[in-house]
Design a protein around this motif. Structure first.
Motif, mmCIF file in Angstrom:
data_model
loop_
_atom_site.group_PDB
_atom_site.id
_atom_site.type_symbol
_atom_site.label_atom_id
_atom_site.label_comp_id
_atom_site.label_asym_id
_atom_site.label_seq_id
_atom_site.Cartn_x
_atom_site.Cartn_y
_atom_site.Cartn_z
ATOM 1 N N ILE A 183 49.125 44.718 22.365
ATOM 2 C CA ILE A 183 49.857 45.662 21.524
ATOM 3 C C ILE A 183 49.903 47.067 22.127
ATOM 4 C CG2 ILE A 183 49.376 44.366 19.413
ATOM 5 C CD1 ILE A 183 47.260 46.525 18.761
ATOM 6 N N ALA A 184 49.109 47.308 23.164
ATOM 7 C CA ALA A 184 49.142 48.606 23.845
ATOM 8 C C ALA A 184 48.806 48.392 25.312
ATOM 9 C CB ALA A 184 48.168 49.595 23.211
ATOM 10 N N ASP A 185 49.521 49.107 26.173
ATOM 11 C CA ASP A 185 49.318 48.995 27.620
ATOM 12 C C ASP A 185 49.709 50.332 28.219
ATOM 13 O OD1 ASP A 185 49.382 48.488 30.352
ATOM 14 O OD2 ASP A 185 50.195 46.472 30.115
ATOM 15 N N SER A 186 48.727 51.078 28.740
ATOM 16 C CA SER A 186 49.025 52.438 29.169
ATOM 17 C C SER A 186 48.195 52.863 30.382
ATOM 18 C CB SER A 186 48.758 53.421 28.016
ATOM 19 O OG SER A 186 49.066 54.744 28.406
ATOM 20 N N GLU A 187 48.831 53.665 31.226
ATOM 21 C CA GLU A 187 48.133 54.359 32.307
ATOM 22 C C GLU A 187 48.020 55.848 31.991
ATOM 23 O OE1 GLU A 187 49.110 53.188 36.410
ATOM 24 O OE2 GLU A 187 50.547 51.777 35.525
ATOM 25 N N ILE A 238 52.728 51.802 22.959
ATOM 26 C CA ILE A 238 52.256 50.887 21.913
ATOM 27 C C ILE A 238 53.440 50.093 21.390
ATOM 28 C CG2 ILE A 238 51.149 50.712 19.646
ATOM 29 C CD1 ILE A 238 49.826 53.436 20.240
ATOM 30 N N THR A 239 53.274 48.806 21.216
ATOM 31 C CA THR A 239 54.327 47.961 20.660
ATOM 32 C C THR A 239 54.779 48.524 19.309
ATOM 33 O OG1 THR A 239 53.401 46.012 21.745
ATOM 34 C CG2 THR A 239 54.931 45.638 19.925
ATOM 35 N N THR A 240 56.083 48.755 19.182
ATOM 36 C CA THR A 240 56.616 49.430 17.992
ATOM 37 C C THR A 240 56.213 48.731 16.703
ATOM 38 O OG1 THR A 240 58.518 50.157 19.297
ATOM 39 C CG2 THR A 240 58.716 50.279 16.898
ATOM 40 N N ALA A 284 50.276 42.030 14.146
ATOM 41 C CA ALA A 284 50.739 41.186 15.243
ATOM 42 C C ALA A 284 51.070 39.828 14.638
ATOM 43 C CB ALA A 284 49.688 41.040 16.328
ATOM 44 N N ARG A 285 52.361 39.509 14.655
ATOM 45 C CA ARG A 285 52.849 38.288 14.002
ATOM 46 C C ARG A 285 52.380 38.260 12.537
ATOM 47 N NH1 ARG A 285 51.074 34.033 18.526
ATOM 48 N NH2 ARG A 285 49.312 35.483 18.618
ATOM 49 N N ARG A 329 36.240 47.943 16.837
ATOM 50 C CA ARG A 329 35.827 46.642 16.322
ATOM 51 C C ARG A 329 36.917 45.944 15.522
ATOM 52 N NH1 ARG A 329 29.860 47.854 14.030
ATOM 53 N NH2 ARG A 329 30.792 49.886 13.644
ATOM 54 N N ALA A 330 38.001 46.653 15.215
ATOM 55 C CA ALA A 330 39.104 46.018 14.489
ATOM 56 C C ALA A 330 40.029 45.251 15.434
ATOM 57 C CB ALA A 330 39.903 47.068 13.721
ATOM 58 N N MET A 331 39.957 45.532 16.724
ATOM 59 C CA MET A 331 40.797 44.865 17.703
ATOM 60 C C MET A 331 40.074 43.650 18.290
ATOM 61 S SD MET A 331 43.543 46.741 17.652
ATOM 62 C CE MET A 331 43.185 46.870 15.882
ATOM 63 N N ASP A 332 40.854 42.748 18.897
ATOM 64 C CA ASP A 332 40.237 41.607 19.577
ATOM 65 C C ASP A 332 39.448 42.079 20.784
ATOM 66 O OD1 ASP A 332 41.539 40.031 17.775
ATOM 67 O OD2 ASP A 332 42.990 39.202 19.193
ATOM 68 N N ALA A 333 40.066 42.976 21.571
ATOM 69 C CA ALA A 333 39.414 43.396 22.810
ATOM 70 C C ALA A 333 40.190 44.548 23.434
ATOM 71 C CB ALA A 333 39.326 42.238 23.804
ATOM 72 N N PHE A 334 39.477 45.320 24.257
ATOM 73 C CA PHE A 334 40.075 46.348 25.093
ATOM 74 C C PHE A 334 39.839 45.957 26.554
ATOM 75 C CE2 PHE A 334 39.649 48.395 21.103
ATOM 76 C CZ PHE A 334 40.479 49.499 21.065
#
Length: 289
Positions: A47-51, A72-74, A99-100, A130-135
């Motif tokens: 849901i997010a991918d950033s440099e 971030i995915t809209t 997400a879905r 902790r609310a996300m699956d992973a970073f």
């Protein structure tokens, strides 16, 4: 330790001081570009991918990663009604992350009325760890919290004589301890198991997790509870201490070169924040990806 927590220079319990003429504010926040690609996974989706991530260092807390909205995915962010007031950064709005068919309320936030001096965070959102699956940084999972570039660990071989006693029993006796130097902490001394009377160690319930060293197991020594610990399978970066035993100098007698060690003020690890409550699978370095 990091820049702003435990005994770091911006933490409430800092062990050093800034050599300046006038007193500094009681609270100092610091932002900096992470300069690493970071990604966030939720409900199996990226849901997010950033440099272009910015880290916020806030006194007494672990660093927090802020992502630009454009990375971030809209559809991942749904504005909610919950709002709070940050003591330094002003009004804060919270999002439900989606997400879905999966959703998590109050799982991300944005400071919406930032003071002029905090412009680096404008248009950015942070996700509750902790609310996300992973970073991830690139393709490797980061567990615990965003990596703090000011946290460093060095391990050095020593030939000093280290003896551990509890009551009348010699628990360890070695001339080959390893010294582990961790940013902001007094040295911790690790003893090879061959130099430890393992019959004196009784496994204790419960484990803790260090984002830099891995999963930690504890031992009771006689009536001294959790007086010793070991990283049985330490992360690659600190592999030299894997399986070695370290002892708490405030619970058992630890002498180095004849001098008794004491636990220095402020050295106790603070068990707060998102570096706890991970499952063994999540903390296992072999399962990070």
């Amino acid at each position: 330790m990091g820049l702003s927590w435990q005994q770091g220079p911006l933490a409430p319990g800092a062990i050093g001081r800034f050599l300046v003429r006038d007193p500094l504010p009681e609270r100092m926040l610091f932002t900096e570009p992470l300069r690493r690609r970071m990604r966030v996974r939720f409900a199996g989706d990226w849901i997010a991918d950033s440099e272009d991530v910015v880290l916020l260092h806030e006194p007494g807390l672990y660093p927090v990663a802020y992502f630009p909205l454009n990375d971030i995915t809209t559809s991942a962010l749904e504005p909610g009604e919950h709002a709070t007031q940050h003591r330094d950064l002003g009004a804060t709005s919270w999002y439900t992350v989606r997400a879905r068919e999966h959703s998590r309320p109050r799982a991300a936030w944005q400071h919406t009325d930032l003071p002029r001096y905090a412009g680096e965070l404008r248009g950015r959102v942070a996700f509750a760890w902790r609310a996300m699956d992973a970073f991830y940084e690139e393709d490797e999972r980061i567990v615990g919290h965003a990596a703090d570039g000011y946290h460093r660990i060095d391990i050095r071989q020593s030939s000093r004589h280290l003896v551990v006693r509890h009551q009348d029993r010699v628990v360890a006796d070695t001339t080959r301890p390893l010294a582990l130097y961790e940013s902001g902490f007094a040295p911790r001394w690790y003893v090879p198991r061959i130099d430890v009377d393992e019959a004196a160690l009784v496994p204790a319930k419960g484990q803790t997790f260090c984002p830099y060293k891995g999963l930690c197991s504890y031992y009771n020594v006689g009536d001294a509870r959790r007086a010793a610990w070991s990283y049985e399978d330490a992360y690659t970066e600190v592999r030299r201490v894997s399986g070695l035993i370290s002892f708490e100098p405030d619970k058992v007698e630890v002498r180095l070169g004849g001098n008794r060690l004491r636990l220095e003020p402020g050295q106790a690890v603070v068990p707060h924040g998102p570096d706890r409550d991970l499952t063994p699978d999540e903390a296992d370095p072999g399962r990070r990806s």
